[in-house]
Motif scaffolding. Structure first.
Motif, PDB file in Angstrom:
ATOM      1  N   MET A   1       0.842  -1.193   0.000  1.00 33.60           N
ATOM      2  CA  MET A   1       0.000   0.000   0.000  1.00 33.60           C
ATOM      3  C   MET A   1       0.874   1.238   0.000  1.00 33.60           C
ATOM      4  O   MET A   1       1.689   1.452   0.878  1.00 33.60           O
ATOM      5  CB  MET A   1      -0.804   0.046   1.297  1.00 33.60           C
ATOM      6  CG  MET A   1      -1.902  -0.955   1.371  1.00 33.60           C
ATOM      7  SD  MET A   1      -2.821  -0.574   2.845  1.00 33.60           S
ATOM      8  CE  MET A   1      -2.943  -2.175   3.570  1.00 33.60           C
ATOM      9  N   THR A   2       0.683   2.020  -0.966  1.00 32.75           N
ATOM     10  CA  THR A   2       1.375   3.302  -0.965  1.00 32.75           C
ATOM     11  C   THR A   2       0.570   4.251  -1.814  1.00 32.75           C
ATOM     12  O   THR A   2      -0.330   3.840  -2.531  1.00 32.75           O
ATOM     13  CB  THR A   2       2.815   3.165  -1.496  1.00 32.75           C
ATOM     14  OG1 THR A   2       3.428   4.452  -1.465  1.00 32.75           O
ATOM     15  CG2 THR A   2       2.839   2.661  -2.936  1.00 32.75           C
TER      16      THR A   2
ATOM     17  N   ARG B 169      -7.193  -3.284   4.679  1.00 31.64           N
ATOM     18  CA  ARG B 169      -6.316  -3.008   3.550  1.00 31.64           C
ATOM     19  C   ARG B 169      -7.108  -2.325   2.433  1.00 31.64           C
ATOM     20  O   ARG B 169      -6.671  -1.318   1.855  1.00 31.64           O
ATOM     21  CB  ARG B 169      -5.692  -4.306   3.045  1.00 31.64           C
ATOM     22  CG  ARG B 169      -4.768  -4.107   1.855  1.00 31.64           C
ATOM     23  CD  ARG B 169      -4.419  -5.427   1.197  1.00 31.64           C
ATOM     24  NE  ARG B 169      -3.779  -6.342   2.130  1.00 31.64           N
ATOM     25  CZ  ARG B 169      -3.820  -7.674   2.000  1.00 31.64           C
ATOM     26  NH1 ARG B 169      -4.482  -8.224   0.999  1.00 31.64           N
ATOM     27  NH2 ARG B 169      -3.204  -8.447   2.872  1.00 31.64           N
ATOM     28  N   GLU B 173      -6.595   1.465   0.765  1.00 30.27           N
ATOM     29  CA  GLU B 173      -6.455   1.670  -0.683  1.00 30.27           C
ATOM     30  C   GLU B 173      -7.538   2.612  -1.201  1.00 30.27           C
ATOM     31  O   GLU B 173      -7.281   3.472  -2.046  1.00 30.27           O
ATOM     32  CB  GLU B 173      -6.506   0.313  -1.413  1.00 30.27           C
ATOM     33  CG  GLU B 173      -5.196  -0.450  -1.249  1.00 30.27           C
ATOM     34  CD  GLU B 173      -5.304  -1.925  -1.646  1.00 30.27           C
ATOM     35  OE1 GLU B 173      -6.408  -2.347  -2.066  1.00 30.27           O
ATOM     36  OE2 GLU B 173      -4.297  -2.639  -1.516  1.00 30.27           O
ATOM     37  N   ASP B 205      -2.079 -13.620   9.421  1.00 30.13           N
ATOM     38  CA  ASP B 205      -2.714 -12.756   8.412  1.00 30.13           C
ATOM     39  C   ASP B 205      -2.580 -11.277   8.779  1.00 30.13           C
ATOM     40  O   ASP B 205      -2.306 -10.436   7.935  1.00 30.13           O
ATOM     41  CB  ASP B 205      -4.207 -13.100   8.269  1.00 30.13           C
ATOM     42  CG  ASP B 205      -4.402 -14.387   7.483  1.00 30.13           C
ATOM     43  OD1 ASP B 205      -3.392 -14.908   6.947  1.00 30.13           O
ATOM     44  OD2 ASP B 205      -5.550 -14.867   7.414  1.00 30.13           O
ATOM     45  N   ARG B 207      -0.324  -9.885  10.675  1.00 30.15           N
ATOM     46  CA  ARG B 207       1.067  -9.437  10.530  1.00 30.15           C
ATOM     47  C   ARG B 207       1.376  -9.156   9.064  1.00 30.15           C
ATOM     48  O   ARG B 207       2.082  -8.203   8.732  1.00 30.15           O
ATOM     49  CB  ARG B 207       2.026 -10.497  11.105  1.00 30.15           C
ATOM     50  CG  ARG B 207       2.013 -10.552  12.632  1.00 30.15           C
ATOM     51  CD  ARG B 207       3.241 -11.262  13.187  1.00 30.15           C
ATOM     52  NE  ARG B 207       3.363 -12.651  12.682  1.00 30.15           N
ATOM     53  CZ  ARG B 207       2.806 -13.707  13.266  1.00 30.15           C
ATOM     54  NH1 ARG B 207       2.077 -13.557  14.366  1.00 30.15           N
ATOM     55  NH2 ARG B 207       2.973 -14.908  12.762  1.00 30.15           N
ATOM     56  N   GLN B 208       0.815  -9.984   8.193  1.00 31.94           N
ATOM     57  CA  GLN B 208       0.998  -9.817   6.758  1.00 31.94           C
ATOM     58  C   GLN B 208       0.440  -8.460   6.285  1.00 31.94           C
ATOM     59  O   GLN B 208       1.086  -7.714   5.566  1.00 31.94           O
ATOM     60  CB  GLN B 208       0.296 -10.976   6.029  1.00 31.94           C
ATOM     61  CG  GLN B 208       0.126 -10.812   4.526  1.00 31.94           C
ATOM     62  CD  GLN B 208       1.436 -11.045   3.786  1.00 31.94           C
ATOM     63  OE1 GLN B 208       2.308 -11.772   4.268  1.00 31.94           O
ATOM     64  NE2 GLN B 208       1.585 -10.401   2.635  1.00 31.94           N
ATOM     65  N   VAL B 209      -0.772  -8.143   6.737  1.00 33.41           N
ATOM     66  CA  VAL B 209      -1.404  -6.873   6.350  1.00 33.41           C
ATOM     67  C   VAL B 209      -0.571  -5.690   6.852  1.00 33.41           C
ATOM     68  O   VAL B 209      -0.318  -4.728   6.117  1.00 33.41           O
ATOM     69  CB  VAL B 209      -2.858  -6.786   6.890  1.00 33.41           C
ATOM     70  CG1 VAL B 209      -3.434  -5.394   6.644  1.00 33.41           C
ATOM     71  CG2 VAL B 209      -3.737  -7.835   6.225  1.00 33.41           C
ATOM     72  N   ALA B 211       2.556  -5.584   7.477  1.00 34.72           N
ATOM     73  CA  ALA B 211       3.828  -5.494   6.748  1.00 34.72           C
ATOM     74  C   ALA B 211       3.666  -4.704   5.449  1.00 34.72           C
ATOM     75  O   ALA B 211       4.617  -4.128   4.940  1.00 34.72           O
ATOM     76  CB  ALA B 211       4.359  -6.900   6.460  1.00 34.72           C
ATOM     77  N   GLU B 212       2.442  -4.704   4.929  1.00 32.60           N
ATOM     78  CA  GLU B 212       2.206  -4.019   3.650  1.00 32.60           C
ATOM     79  C   GLU B 212       1.880  -2.538   3.814  1.00 32.60           C
ATOM     80  O   GLU B 212       1.825  -1.808   2.832  1.00 32.60           O
ATOM     81  CB  GLU B 212       1.049  -4.710   2.915  1.00 32.60           C
ATOM     82  CG  GLU B 212       1.398  -6.100   2.431  1.00 32.60           C
ATOM     83  CD  GLU B 212       0.175  -6.835   1.916  1.00 32.60           C
ATOM     84  OE1 GLU B 212      -0.888  -6.190   1.790  1.00 32.60           O
ATOM     85  OE2 GLU B 212       0.274  -8.046   1.649  1.00 32.60           O
ATOM     86  N   ILE B 213       1.619  -2.116   5.038  1.00 34.78           N
ATOM     87  CA  ILE B 213       1.271  -0.697   5.233  1.00 34.78           C
ATOM     88  C   ILE B 213       2.534   0.143   5.147  1.00 34.78           C
ATOM     89  O   ILE B 213       3.509  -0.104   5.848  1.00 34.78           O
ATOM     90  CB  ILE B 213       0.566  -0.475   6.588  1.00 34.78           C
ATOM     91  CG1 ILE B 213      -0.801  -1.166   6.571  1.00 34.78           C
ATOM     92  CG2 ILE B 213       0.392   1.020   6.864  1.00 34.78           C
ATOM     93  CD1 ILE B 213      -1.589  -1.006   7.846  1.00 34.78           C
ATOM     94  N   ASP B 214       2.477   1.113   4.272  1.00 30.05           N
ATOM     95  CA  ASP B 214       3.681   1.859   3.949  1.00 30.05           C
ATOM     96  C   ASP B 214       3.761   3.199   4.683  1.00 30.05           C
ATOM     97  O   ASP B 214       4.495   4.084   4.285  1.00 30.05           O
ATOM     98  CB  ASP B 214       3.714   2.083   2.425  1.00 30.05           C
ATOM     99  CG  ASP B 214       5.124   2.373   1.957  1.00 30.05           C
ATOM    100  OD1 ASP B 214       6.065   2.019   2.696  1.00 30.05           O
ATOM    101  OD2 ASP B 214       5.285   2.969   0.884  1.00 30.05           O
TER     102      ASP B 214
END
Lengths: 136, 291
Positions: A1-2, B169, B173, B205, B207-209, B211-214
């Motif tokens: 996500m960015t 997530r 987005e 799950d 932790r996976q989400v 990890a994707e947060i920027d």
């Protein structure tokens, strides 16, 4: 996500806000800068002062008079509530701009004079009140 | 001045409790926060702090100010609770879109510009909020519309409480798409000060989400249903609830309070604010010094 910037966005209260035009609440006529309330005698010929730099300075009305009613006839004024609110807001606005007290009597006549120069918008306002309606 | 809006998809993420507890955390540290909640529904920040008693009365309110028909001074709208100044929500918020649209039509008929999404900023600016306060927090509803747009426009920065799930997530987005369009339209820059994962149970799950947060994640807040329910029951912040309504201190709840303190410090740091009297994180009995 960015996708969005990380960290703080810009300062919404910075003076050079690009949205200044969108946040403006004043009615500004496009063709004239707001001038300080300067009144010249109506019998002074127009354009006379552009011919040569004469050192004759017209003392503004505000400083010539003894009181706010000098040189004015009393006319009664009946205002709707929201007009009164808008008038009060306008008074505050001008007191902020001039950084001094502004007489309500002066403001009213100034609003009147500007209104007299904008009859088309005045017509719209009268139409909202029901003028020009036909019942055929 | 630190300005941010809390944003998250509707329901259950603790957006309002996050806004409320961060406001109290800023106040505890000696800063002066103003909170402007904009939720047209009940069960909002005004209710949490018990300042929603006039939301159905015909009283002056933020909506009247936004459509240039105030019935009094902005200062008179404000209620103060736990060191936090709040502009209470009012039921007129339900019709904000209509009110703004009508005002815009009227203004345009008069040859004026009227930015529908710039009105909250105008009201706050005219009221001298940046001179008066150190922190501004808006708590808008998650639905797209003038409440959210006015909040983002007035703060330009976001704090995103996020559920660490596929749904969360998708929400982030969705927010990115929304903000991108909004930035172009209004020519403003919006930034994300922090994402705050809430309801964390430490599953794979989740932790996976995460990890994707920027975005910066200063703290991850665990599930605190009982504490948050207590806050709604007693109409107060988590700090006050633990201090006055718990008969014994639970370590894990103290830790949650410490997290709010630390998030507040993180947000202050982002804009270079040094709180004058920061507590030891989680110190429930920290003496608040009011200037």
């Amino acid at each position: 996500m960015t996708g969005m910037k990380k960290g703080a966005g810009e300062d919404p209260f910075a003076d050079d806000s690009s949205t200044e035009s969108a946040t403006t609440t004043e009615t500004q006529t496009k063709d004239s800068e707001p001038e300080p309330a300067e009144e010249t005698d109506s019998n002074q010929a127009e354009g006379e002062d552009t011919q040569q730099p004469r050192q004759q300075i017209q003392i503004p009305y505000k400083f010539r008079r003894d009181g706010v009613q000098d040189g004015r006839d009393r006319v009664p004024l009946f205002l709707q509530k929201e007009t009164k609110v808008a008038e009060r807001d306008a008074l505050r606005e001008f007191e902020d701009r001039f950084e001094e007290n502004v007489s309500l009597t002066d403001l009213r006549e100034a609003l009147m004079k500007v209104g007299l120069q904008h009859l088309d918008e005045t017509e719209e306002c009268l139409e909202e009140w029901g003028y020009g309606m036909t019942f055929d | 001045m630190l300005t941010y809006s809390t944003y998250s998809e509707a329901g259950g993420v603790g957006k309002t409790t996050t806004a409320a507890n961060l406001a109290v955390a800023h106040a505890r540290a000696g800063l002066k926060p103003l909170v402007v909640p904009l939720d047209p529904q009940d069960g909002d920040l005004s209710r949490l702090f018990g300042v929603d008693d006039q939301r159905t009365d015909s009283v002056d309110n933020i909506v009247r100010h936004m459509i240039r028909r105030p019935n009094g001074d902005f200062d008179d709208l404000i209620r103060t609770v736990e060191g936090v100044d709040i502009v209470p929500e009012h039921n007129m918020l339900s019709d904000l879109a209509d009110f703004l649209q009508r005002e815009k039509d009227q203004a345009e008929a008069m040859g004026e510009a009227f930015g529908m999404h710039a009105q909250l900023l105008r009201v706050l600016r005219e009221a001298g909020v940046p001179e008066e306060y150190d922190v501004l927090i808006c708590d808008p509803p998650a639905t797209e519309g003038p409440h959210l747009y006015n909040a983002i426009h007035a703060t330009r920065s976001l704090v995103i409480p996020v559920e660490p799930s596929a749904k969360g997530r998708a929400a982030v987005e969705g927010l990115e798409a929304l903000v991108a369009g909004f930035e172009d339209q209004l020519e403003i820059d919006v930034g994300v000060l922090a994402a705050v994962p809430t309801g964390f149970k430490n599953t794979r799950d989740q932790r996976q989400v995460l990890a994707e947060i920027d975005y910066p994640i200063p703290e991850i807040i665990s599930e605190r249903a009982s504490l948050m329910e207590g806050c709604w029951m007693e109409q107060c912040s988590a700090f006050k609830y633990v201090r006055e309504h718990r008969n014994r201190r639970r370590d894990y709840e103290i830790e949650t309070l410490a997290q709010f303190d630390r998030i507040a410090r993180h947000l202050e740091e982002q804009v270079g604010i040094d709180a004058p009297n920061p507590p030891e994180p989680g110190d429930v009995d920290h003496e608040v010094v009011t200037v």
